[in-house]
Design a protein around this motif. Sequence first.
Motif, PDB file in Angstrom:
ATOM      1  N   GLU A   1     -11.989  -6.764  -3.220  1.00 60.81           N
ATOM      2  CA  GLU A   1     -11.797  -5.320  -3.297  1.00 60.81           C
ATOM      3  C   GLU A   1     -10.312  -4.979  -3.453  1.00 60.81           C
ATOM      4  O   GLU A   1      -9.949  -4.075  -4.199  1.00 60.81           O
ATOM      5  N   GLU A   2      -9.463  -5.712  -2.752  1.00 57.16           N
ATOM      6  CA  GLU A   2      -8.024  -5.482  -2.866  1.00 57.16           C
ATOM      7  C   GLU A   2      -7.518  -5.849  -4.253  1.00 57.16           C
ATOM      8  O   GLU A   2      -6.692  -5.134  -4.824  1.00 57.16           O
TER       9      GLU A   2
ATOM     10  N   ALA B   1       0.820  -1.208   0.000  1.00 58.59           N
ATOM     11  CA  ALA B   1       0.000   0.000   0.000  1.00 58.59           C
ATOM     12  C   ALA B   1       0.857   1.262   0.000  1.00 58.59           C
ATOM     13  O   ALA B   1       0.542   2.242  -0.682  1.00 58.59           O
TER      14      ALA B   1
ATOM     15  N   ASP C   1      -9.516  -8.248   5.660  1.00 58.54           N
ATOM     16  CA  ASP C   1      -9.240  -9.018   4.442  1.00 58.54           C
ATOM     17  C   ASP C   1     -10.449  -8.978   3.521  1.00 58.54           C
ATOM     18  O   ASP C   1     -11.452  -9.658   3.746  1.00 58.54           O
TER      19      ASP C   1
ATOM     20  N   TYR D   1      -8.549  -3.106  -6.533  1.00 53.44           N
ATOM     21  CA  TYR D   1      -7.697  -1.927  -6.343  1.00 53.44           C
ATOM     22  C   TYR D   1      -6.367  -2.105  -7.062  1.00 53.44           C
ATOM     23  O   TYR D   1      -5.881  -1.189  -7.734  1.00 53.44           O
TER      24      TYR D   1
ATOM     25  N   ILE E   1      -8.859   0.680   1.434  1.00 59.43           N
ATOM     26  CA  ILE E   1      -9.156  -0.746   1.264  1.00 59.43           C
ATOM     27  C   ILE E   1      -7.918  -1.586   1.559  1.00 59.43           C
ATOM     28  O   ILE E   1      -8.013  -2.661   2.148  1.00 59.43           O
ATOM     29  N   MET E   2      -6.757  -1.074   1.174  1.00 61.39           N
ATOM     30  CA  MET E   2      -5.522  -1.843   1.318  1.00 61.39           C
ATOM     31  C   MET E   2      -4.949  -1.783   2.739  1.00 61.39           C
ATOM     32  O   MET E   2      -4.203  -2.666   3.129  1.00 61.39           O
TER      33      MET E   2
END
Length: 149
Positions: free
Chosen positions: A100-101, A16, A96, A104, A90-91
Amino acid sequence: MNTTQTHLRYVEWLNAEEMHKASKEWLSELNFIKDEHLFFEDLVTQFTSQLIALGNFSSSKEIIDAINRSQKQNNTLIEAVRIHENKLQIMVDGIDELEEEKAYIKEHRDLIIAISEFLNEYKSLKTQLFNIIKIIKKEDKSRHLLDRK
């Protein structure tokens, strides 16, 4: 082409903090380009009569249109990067959320490609504009030299 694919695989390993740093660098560069667009507009305004006198008005108009398109694309990318930056939560939220990760990271990968393509097109535009201005300045200088004689 392989370099791009290798680079895209590398994105999956970015954390991130690295993605945040990349986003900040993109914003800095895109904001600088935004200022350069203003300079280009002033430059074109300053040399409008010479651009028309060159007899190559259509190519000059194409450059002006290209500057306008570049400005719009730059503004779109700035907004996309800002939205992307805001989604960084989100990161780093510690929850967890694999889908979504993944989304991203895919968005980050897409931004890498889009910004890279934009910067290549922008560099070409800048080169074309400066070549036109260089021609105008050379003709202007030779005209002044002829007037002296």
